[in-house]
Scaffold this motif. Structure first.
Motif, PDB file in Angstrom:
ATOM      1  N   HIS A 105       0.772  -1.292   0.117  1.00 57.14           N
ATOM      2  CA  HIS A 105      -0.007  -0.067   0.017  1.00 57.14           C
ATOM      3  C   HIS A 105       1.009   1.132   0.010  1.00 57.14           C
ATOM      4  O   HIS A 105       0.355   2.242  -0.652  1.00 57.14           O
ATOM      5  N   ASN A 106       2.188   1.353   0.727  1.00 55.89           N
ATOM      6  CA  ASN A 106       2.745   2.514   0.904  1.00 55.89           C
ATOM      7  C   ASN A 106       3.990   2.236  -0.148  1.00 55.89           C
ATOM      8  O   ASN A 106       4.995   3.133   0.088  1.00 55.89           O
ATOM      9  N   LYS A 107       4.010   1.279  -0.725  1.00 52.80           N
ATOM     10  CA  LYS A 107       5.335   1.227  -1.895  1.00 52.80           C
ATOM     11  C   LYS A 107       6.816   1.230  -1.084  1.00 52.80           C
ATOM     12  O   LYS A 107       7.447   1.788  -1.403  1.00 52.80           O
ATOM     13  N   VAL A 108       6.743   0.489   0.290  1.00 46.79           N
ATOM     14  CA  VAL A 108       7.908   0.330   0.792  1.00 46.79           C
ATOM     15  C   VAL A 108       8.927  -0.413  -0.039  1.00 46.79           C
ATOM     16  O   VAL A 108       8.527  -1.579  -0.251  1.00 46.79           O
ATOM     17  N   ARG A 109       9.949   0.023  -0.078  1.00 48.20           N
ATOM     18  CA  ARG A 109      11.260  -1.028  -0.599  1.00 48.20           C
ATOM     19  C   ARG A 109      11.662  -1.812   0.585  1.00 48.20           C
ATOM     20  O   ARG A 109      12.337  -1.648   1.555  1.00 48.20           O
ATOM     21  N   LEU A 110      11.022  -3.156   0.348  1.00 45.08           N
ATOM     22  CA  LEU A 110      11.462  -4.175   1.280  1.00 45.08           C
ATOM     23  C   LEU A 110      12.411  -5.131   0.956  1.00 45.08           C
ATOM     24  O   LEU A 110      12.376  -5.716  -0.216  1.00 45.08           O
TER      25      LEU A 110
ATOM     26  N   THR B  39      16.563 -10.940  -0.747  1.00 48.89           N
ATOM     27  CA  THR B  39      15.260 -11.006  -1.526  1.00 48.89           C
ATOM     28  C   THR B  39      14.621  -9.566  -1.575  1.00 48.89           C
ATOM     29  O   THR B  39      14.164  -9.203  -0.506  1.00 48.89           O
ATOM     30  N   VAL B  40      14.290  -9.064  -2.700  1.00 49.00           N
ATOM     31  CA  VAL B  40      13.716  -7.867  -2.864  1.00 49.00           C
ATOM     32  C   VAL B  40      12.169  -8.048  -3.025  1.00 49.00           C
ATOM     33  O   VAL B  40      11.860  -8.945  -4.084  1.00 49.00           O
ATOM     34  N   VAL B  41      11.059  -7.410  -2.167  1.00 51.93           N
ATOM     35  CA  VAL B  41       9.863  -7.893  -2.524  1.00 51.93           C
ATOM     36  C   VAL B  41       9.394  -6.279  -3.187  1.00 51.93           C
ATOM     37  O   VAL B  41       9.515  -5.122  -2.349  1.00 51.93           O
ATOM     38  N   LYS B  42       8.763  -6.386  -4.303  1.00 53.65           N
ATOM     39  CA  LYS B  42       8.393  -5.008  -5.046  1.00 53.65           C
ATOM     40  C   LYS B  42       7.331  -5.287  -5.978  1.00 53.65           C
ATOM     41  O   LYS B  42       6.618  -6.272  -6.014  1.00 53.65           O
ATOM     42  N   GLU B  43       6.777  -4.219  -6.461  1.00 48.87           N
ATOM     43  CA  GLU B  43       5.407  -4.442  -7.240  1.00 48.87           C
ATOM     44  C   GLU B  43       5.681  -5.281  -8.241  1.00 48.87           C
ATOM     45  O   GLU B  43       4.698  -6.186  -8.502  1.00 48.87           O
ATOM     46  N   GLU B  44       6.504  -5.215  -9.308  1.00 51.83           N
ATOM     47  CA  GLU B  44       6.723  -5.775 -10.337  1.00 51.83           C
ATOM     48  C   GLU B  44       7.905  -6.723 -10.603  1.00 51.83           C
ATOM     49  O   GLU B  44       8.868  -5.973 -10.007  1.00 51.83           O
TER      50      GLU B  44
END
Length: 417
Positions: free
Chosen positions: A221-226, A238-243
């Motif tokens: 929801h907040n587009k946090v770079r995780l 591991t990067v969790v991201k939108e696309e």
């Protein structure tokens, strides 16, 4: 200079040696020129020990008092970590969740965050401090201490990153990223370089313990770079991201399982409008989450249906059903434990027919019956007997081409850089 949130779980701060390792890692990050906020969980098995002590005194302790008790584990961690950082010559200050500005709804044991006012945190950062925040806790507007539920420290970290505009939120654990399945079961599980929010949310909801579902929701929801990485080495996580870029030929990204499953069946219910609304409305009012629902055929105007709930909610759910029997007559209600839910997840499943059929075939070849099934665009879940969980997960992992050549990393001594 970047602003980092670094979250460390209970295994990462399980003893004083590990606490010192975390302190060194945090100070290194600041020495690289970054501002650092740290979120920590209770040390090791502290939370479980507190629960055990409470239940020795009272088998059904008041939820308010459980929150008062449970938050103490994180408060011990933040104070000790601040001391360890101070011993390394860096400035650190620790805050409880409420001191850090977390305001929550008035729901003990599973509160959601309403608002975060991180003014005190930001002021401490400006003064050159490493700021340490207790995970999984907040306070209502009325001054009541609350907790976010097990695993809620992930949510604290992501929410803090969103509220402060942090550049990165790093979740440190005892594995060095997100794997295609639990590396404790499948030693050659594949580490994923990246995964989408949607896939990770499905895996987390389906039992993958590496991230808390609410934290993934908050990040999306907040587009946090995780980023998920290990506290024991310096490997890329591991990067969790939108696309994400889908790997050619990979249909299933991960396999998750959940042992916290019970099946409840209601037998001989009148097949009339409003039955399901009455049953599941009553369960919702009792704060019981229902997962898979299956209704069988109708015979002589009577129907049977089954649904799954968390194992911890099983007895409570049965009592709710018994309480409405006067308004909704039925022949019997039964419950079954010893079950697990095994799930496959992958964005590539949308355009590949036959994925579910393959899963059913693999499970059947392990000599295991499927009790219930649930599907969505990117997942298939099967409820099965739990006695052959490891064999089923291993067989599915191989069948979908997820086996890696190398052995997965779990815990261990810190690598030298």
């Amino acid at each position: 200079m970047a602003l980092y949130v670094m979250k460390f779980g209970g295994s990462s701060v399980g003893d004083t040696e590990r606490m010192q390792r975390v302190a060194r890692r945090v100070v290194e990050k600041q020495q690289e020129g970054h501002q650092v906020m740290v979120v920590v969980s209770a040390m090791g098995d502290t939370t479980d020990d507190l629960i055990d002590q409470a239940k020795l005194l009272n088998p059904n302790p008041p939820l308010r008092e459980m929150d008062m008790l449970m938050t103490t584990g994180e408060q011990i961690s933040i104070a000790l970590l601040a001391m360890a950082i101070d011993a390394l010559g860096a400035k650190a200050v620790s805050y409880t969740g409420w001191q850090a500005g977390f305001r929550t709804e008035a729901e003990h044991g599973r509160a959601r965050i309403n608002d975060i006012k991180p003014d005190r945190v930001l002021k401490s950062l400006e003064e050159g401090n490493i700021v340490i925040v207790a995970g999984f806790q907040g306070m209502t507007e009325g001054g009541e201490i609350t907790t976010f539920g097990r695993g809620g420290s992930d949510t604290t970290a992501v929410a803090l990153a969103a509220a402060t505009g942090a550049d990165y939120c790093e979740i440190y654990t005892d594995v060095d990223g997100i794997y295609s399945t639990d590396p404790r079961i499948v030693k050659n599980a594949r580490k994923l370089n990246e995964i989408s929010y949607d896939e990770m949310l499905e895996l987390a909801n389906l039992g993958a313990a590496v991230l808390h579902p609410r934290a993934v929701e908050y990040a999306k929801h907040n587009k946090v770079r995780l980023v998920v990485r290990s506290s024991f080495n310096y490997h890329e996580g591991t990067v969790v991201k939108e696309e994400v870029n889908m790997e050619q030929g990979v249909v299933v990204s991960g396999i998750a399982y959940d042992k916290n499953v019970a099946r409840i069946s209601i037998l001989g219910v009148s097949h009339v409008p409003g039955v399901l609304a009455k049953v599941f409305g009553s369960l919702a009012n009792a704060k019981i989450d229902v997962d898979i629902i299956v209704q069988s055929g109708v015979t002589d105007g009577k129907a049977d249906f089954s649904f799954t709930v968390a194992l911890s909610d099983c007895d409570k759910a049965v009592k709710v059903l018994e309480s409405i029997r006067g308004d909704l007559p039925y022949e019997n209600v039964t419950s079954e434990e010893g079950l697990v839910k095994v799930s496959i997840v992958g964005a590539g499943m949308v355009s590949h027919p036959g994925v579910a059929a393959q899963m059913f075939d693999v499970i059947s070849k392990q000599g295991v019956n499927i009790v219930m099934v649930s599907t969505s665009e990117i997942k298939v879940s099967c409820v099965i007997d739990g006695s052959k969980l490891n064999e089923v997960v291993t067989a599915l992992h191989t069948a979908y081409g997820l086996d890696a050549e190398s052995t997965a990393f779990v815990g261990g001594p810190q690598d030298r850089r």
